[in-house]
Design a protein around this motif. Structure first.
Motif, short mmCIF file in Angstrom:
data_model
loop_
_atom_site.label_atom_id
_atom_site.label_comp_id
_atom_site.label_asym_id
_atom_site.label_seq_id
_atom_site.Cartn_x
_atom_site.Cartn_y
_atom_site.Cartn_z
N ALA A 68 40.85 46.87 43.36
CA ALA A 68 40.14 46.04 42.40
C ALA A 68 39.40 44.89 43.07
N GLU A 69 40.06 44.16 43.95
CA GLU A 69 39.41 43.01 44.57
C GLU A 69 38.27 43.45 45.47
N ARG A 70 38.44 44.55 46.18
CA ARG A 70 37.37 45.05 47.05
C ARG A 70 36.14 45.44 46.22
N LEU A 71 36.36 46.08 45.09
CA LEU A 71 35.25 46.43 44.20
C LEU A 71 34.52 45.18 43.74
N LEU A 72 35.26 44.21 43.25
CA LEU A 72 34.65 42.98 42.73
C LEU A 72 33.92 42.21 43.82
N SER A 73 34.53 42.10 44.98
CA SER A 73 33.91 41.38 46.09
C SER A 73 32.60 42.04 46.51
N HIS A 129 30.29 50.89 38.45
CA HIS A 129 30.71 51.10 39.83
C HIS A 129 32.17 51.50 39.93
N ALA A 130 33.00 50.98 39.03
CA ALA A 130 34.40 51.37 39.04
C ALA A 130 34.57 52.84 38.69
N GLU A 131 33.77 53.33 37.75
CA GLU A 131 33.91 54.70 37.28
C GLU A 131 33.21 55.72 38.17
N THR A 132 32.20 55.31 38.88
CA THR A 132 31.41 56.27 39.66
C THR A 132 31.63 56.16 41.16
N GLY A 133 32.26 55.08 41.62
CA GLY A 133 32.49 54.91 43.04
C GLY A 133 33.88 55.36 43.46
N ASP A 134 34.13 55.31 44.75
CA ASP A 134 35.42 55.70 45.31
C ASP A 134 36.29 54.46 45.43
#
Length: 457
Positions: A68-73, A129-134
């Motif tokens: 989660a934090e990596r996605l947000l950052s 990005h959460a739903e389509t990324g790794d």
């Protein structure tokens, strides 16, 4: 099947045409319009304490998991170097060209658990990005009370004003713990543990209290009972919608999502109704003329190049160039009076000016001129009873934004668009004087100072 934004753009042939004639309305606050009257309710956050119910008009995105934090950052211009549990920050996202998509409030609730709350522009971007990324992340979306069936997941109450601290102290039976700006604490209220963020929407001392929806009525009753002797005043949708005019926050700039080919997959994912609507006198056929950067809205203090994020390289280049400045425009009272008075005279009137908030599209963008030359854009506009002034928030070209400078705001559309909120009217010029943003001195000297020095911003 719901049409995607990309399909709607292909059909309309132009982002500006799609948005200019969209029937979508501005975001509304699905609470009572007024509990007393919006003038007294505006006064309450300056003279006593306002109670603002934030439970219904915003969208929540809950993110959990080791990624989660990596996605947000990777999507935020903000630094995550110092962002432990029990902190919050203004989360700001841009596209690959460094153009603004929007902002929201991000709270770090627990290890690997976050809550992103605000208007849907940034929520949609992060969810995509959460739903389509790794990413090792789970997301749960809780829409606002206009689109969501059933009750909200959380209650969220804002206390704002000089007596806010006294009310909290009465509720908890002792001194308020020393909590830094945008830090979170836990308060014992009505036999419950209630979490709170220390911040302020209109520049005044304030706390945002939140917790499970089932506890909301109990907490609200306790707030009203404890706050009675301190002038606690429930604030309705009309008054609440104007708080940003004092604190200087632009709630819905045009998101820079409509043109870059790299965002095609996002536009194909995003439902067309999420596009919103465009109103105002700024009338370029090129949607990119409506785009802003974080620097245009004074968010440069939050940009941190200590991590990789979408748009970093572009923002580094923009940081070195000339930048617009966010200001408040104080509209000439005689010109505002004449515009409103035109409703009572023969002939085509000026565009209706609603009070206290006159925005009639999701994205309100009016042209600002000086000596006949376009020098910027004006956004949210409305009346502040605390200052007895009609104002708007704007961003102006370098050298045009000094306090006291005289400019002109064009009010109304030429030609009139097909939006349902637009009646036949004539465009008028309204004189305005440049003032600082935030407009209110307390907000500039206290709220802004806290923002600048607050860790984890």
């Amino acid at each position: 099947m719901t049409e995607s934004l990309q399909e709607a753009l292909d059909r309309a042939g132009s982002p500006v045409e799609l948005l200019r004639n969209s029937p979508a309305r501005p975001h509304v606050f699905p609470v009572a319009a007024e509990f007393s009257n919006w003038r007294s309710e505006q006064h309450s956050w300056r003279t006593s304490c306002a109670l603002l119910d934030q439970s219904h008009h915003m969208t929540d995105l809950f993110l959990s998991g080791s990624g989660a934090e990596r996605l947000l950052s990777g999507l935020a211009v903000n630094s995550f170097a110092r962002f432990p549990v029990d902190r919050a920050k203004q989360f700001i996202a841009v596209n690959h060209r460094g153009q603004l998509i929007g902002d929201a409030i991000l709270a770090h609730l627990e290890d690997d658990s976050f809550n992103l709350v605000g208007h849907p522009m940034v929520i949609d971007w992060v969810q995509f990005h959460a739903e389509t990324g790794d990413h090792a992340v789970d997301v749960v979306r809780d829409g606002n009370s206009i689109v969501r069936p059933g009750d909200p997941r959380l209650f969220r109450y804002e206390l704002q004003g000089p007596t806010a601290v006294a009310i909290i102290e009465k509720l908890i039976g002792g001194p308020v713990p020393q909590i830094g700006f945008f830090h979170m604490g836990r308060f014992p209220i009505a036999g419950l543990e209630v979490r709170g963020i220390r911040h302020g929407m209109a520049g005044q001392p304030g706390y945002e209290l939140f917790g499970p929806w089932a506890d909301g009525a109990r907490v609200r009753d306790a707030l009203l009972q404890a706050g009675a002797e301190f002038g606690l005043t429930p604030v309705g949708a009309k008054g609440y919608s104007t708080a940003n005019l004092e604190s200087g926050w632009v709630p819905s700039p045009v998101p820079a999502i409509f043109s870059d080919e790299r965002l095609r997959a996002y536009r194909e994912w995003l439902p067309a109704p999420a596009a919103g609507s465009l109103g105002g006198s700024f009338d370029s056929p090129d949607i990119e003329d409506y785009y802003l950067t974080p620097y245009d809205l004074d968010y440069g203090r939050s940009v941190a190049f200590d991590h990789d994020f979408v748009g970093r390289e572009a923002l580094e280049a923009l940081a070195a160039g000339p930048q617009r400045r966010k200001v408040t425009l104080v509209w000439n009272p005689d010109d505002v009076q004449a515009a409103i008075g035109s409703l009572l005279r023969p002939g085509t009137p000026a565009k209706y000016i609603d009070l206290p908030k006159a925005r009639y599209a999701l994205y309100q963008v009016d042209r600002v001129l000086q000596d006949g030359v376009t020098v910027g854009q004006s956004f949210d506009c409305g009346y502040i009873a605390n200052e007895q002034s009609f104002v708007s928030l704007a961003t102006l070209d370098p050298g045009r934004a000094e306090p006291g400078a005289e400019v002109t705001v064009l009010w109304g559309e030429q030609p009139n668009s097909a939006k349902l909120q637009v009646e036949p009217h004539r465009q008028i010029a309204v004189r305005a004087t440049v003032a600082p943003a935030p407009f209110v001195r307390y907000a500039r000297e206290s709220y802004r100072a806290a923002t600048l020095r607050g860790p984890g911003t």
